[in-house]
Scaffold this motif. Structure first.
Motif, mmCIF file in Angstrom:
data_model
loop_
_atom_site.group_PDB
_atom_site.id
_atom_site.type_symbol
_atom_site.label_atom_id
_atom_site.label_comp_id
_atom_site.label_asym_id
_atom_site.label_seq_id
_atom_site.Cartn_x
_atom_site.Cartn_y
_atom_site.Cartn_z
ATOM 1 N N ILE A 119 0.872 -1.169 0.000
ATOM 2 C CA ILE A 119 0.000 0.000 0.000
ATOM 3 C C ILE A 119 0.909 1.219 0.000
ATOM 4 O O ILE A 119 1.722 1.390 0.912
ATOM 5 N N PRO A 120 0.816 2.082 -1.011
ATOM 6 C CA PRO A 120 1.729 3.221 -1.052
ATOM 7 C C PRO A 120 1.417 4.244 0.041
ATOM 8 O O PRO A 120 0.268 4.532 0.329
ATOM 9 N N ALA A 121 2.466 4.733 0.642
ATOM 10 C CA ALA A 121 2.331 5.795 1.637
ATOM 11 C C ALA A 121 2.464 7.129 0.929
ATOM 12 O O ALA A 121 3.271 7.278 0.010
ATOM 13 N N LEU A 122 1.682 8.110 1.345
ATOM 14 C CA LEU A 122 1.777 9.441 0.753
ATOM 15 C C LEU A 122 3.013 10.131 1.301
ATOM 16 O O LEU A 122 3.176 10.265 2.504
ATOM 17 N N ALA A 123 3.889 10.543 0.414
ATOM 18 C CA ALA A 123 5.146 11.159 0.824
ATOM 19 C C ALA A 123 5.366 12.451 0.048
ATOM 20 O O ALA A 123 4.673 12.733 -0.924
ATOM 21 N N ASP A 124 6.350 13.230 0.496
ATOM 22 C CA ASP A 124 6.673 14.454 -0.229
ATOM 23 C C ASP A 124 7.758 14.168 -1.273
ATOM 24 O O ASP A 124 8.152 13.026 -1.482
ATOM 25 N N MET A 125 8.225 15.216 -1.935
ATOM 26 C CA MET A 125 9.156 15.056 -3.052
ATOM 27 C C MET A 125 10.521 14.495 -2.626
ATOM 28 O O MET A 125 11.290 14.047 -3.467
ATOM 29 N N ALA B 151 12.158 6.404 -4.544
ATOM 30 C CA ALA B 151 12.289 5.428 -3.462
ATOM 31 C C ALA B 151 11.535 4.140 -3.758
ATOM 32 O O ALA B 151 11.483 3.262 -2.923
ATOM 33 N N GLY B 152 10.930 4.038 -4.923
ATOM 34 C CA GLY B 152 10.210 2.820 -5.270
ATOM 35 C C GLY B 152 8.711 3.022 -5.188
ATOM 36 O O GLY B 152 8.214 4.126 -4.938
ATOM 37 N N CYS B 153 7.996 1.940 -5.406
ATOM 38 C CA CYS B 153 6.532 2.038 -5.444
ATOM 39 C C CYS B 153 5.917 2.052 -4.053
ATOM 40 O O CYS B 153 4.701 2.061 -3.909
ATOM 41 N N THR B 154 6.744 2.043 -3.014
ATOM 42 C CA THR B 154 6.225 2.075 -1.653
ATOM 43 C C THR B 154 5.665 3.452 -1.307
ATOM 44 O O THR B 154 4.748 3.557 -0.509
ATOM 45 N N PHE B 155 6.198 4.493 -1.932
ATOM 46 C CA PHE B 155 5.790 5.858 -1.624
ATOM 47 C C PHE B 155 5.110 6.494 -2.829
ATOM 48 O O PHE B 155 5.626 6.435 -3.942
ATOM 49 N N ALA B 156 3.973 7.122 -2.597
ATOM 50 C CA ALA B 156 3.296 7.895 -3.643
ATOM 51 C C ALA B 156 3.717 9.344 -3.475
ATOM 52 O O ALA B 156 3.486 9.951 -2.424
ATOM 53 N N VAL B 157 4.369 9.884 -4.478
ATOM 54 C CA VAL B 157 4.862 11.261 -4.420
ATOM 55 C C VAL B 157 4.149 12.099 -5.484
ATOM 56 O O VAL B 157 3.645 11.565 -6.465
ATOM 57 N N PRO B 158 4.095 13.421 -5.302
ATOM 58 C CA PRO B 158 3.471 14.276 -6.310
ATOM 59 C C PRO B 158 4.271 14.273 -7.615
ATOM 60 O O PRO B 158 5.452 13.943 -7.635
ATOM 61 N N ALA B 159 3.601 14.648 -8.698
ATOM 62 C CA ALA B 159 4.268 14.733 -10.000
ATOM 63 C C ALA B 159 5.201 15.936 -10.014
ATOM 64 O O ALA B 159 4.884 16.991 -9.474
ATOM 65 N N LYS B 160 6.349 15.759 -10.635
ATOM 66 C CA LYS B 160 7.340 16.826 -10.719
ATOM 67 C C LYS B 160 7.299 17.448 -12.109
ATOM 68 O O LYS B 160 7.154 16.752 -13.107
#
Length: 113
Positions: free
Chosen positions: A5-11, A16-25
């Motif tokens: 389950i991806p964790a919501l993270a910052d940029m 870091a892999g598919c573990t973290f959901a980050v915003p689009a750059k």
């Protein structure tokens, strides 16, 4: 066992892999698409209460010199996050009532135009 389950993270967690959901750059000299901007907004909306809660914990300095069990620290963190969520619910802005002229204004006083 990982739930993936991806964790919501910052940029900072980009790559870091598919573990973290980050915003689009944004790519250099290009703009984000409408879809990417809306996803970034949704991402920020979900992360906002947690970020406020962490900032409150840091501001209150609860954990700096804590000498109690980690169970109590967990319940203190939960209490802080609950207070933050209640504060956010209370501070939600309701849409303003728009007057006849298309702007937000209270009723004019009698005899005054």
């Amino acid at each position: 066992m990982r739930l993936r389950i991806p964790a919501l993270a910052d940029m900072a967690y980009t790559g870091a892999g598919c573990t973290f959901a980050v915003p689009a750059k944004r790519a250099p000299r290009k703009e984000l698409s409408v879809r990417q901007r809306s996803l970034n907004r949704a991402h920020s909306r979900l992360r906002h209460p947690v970020e406020r809660g962490v900032a409150t914990v840091k501001r209150w300095r609860i954990f700096h010199h804590a000498r109690c069990s980690p169970d109590r620290l967990t319940s203190a963190a939960k209490a802080v996050l609950t207070l933050e969520l209640q504060t956010l619910k209370r501070l939600t802005v309701r849409p303003a009532r728009v007057g006849r002229r298309g702007r937000c204004c209270p009723r004019p006083m009698r005899g005054v135009r």
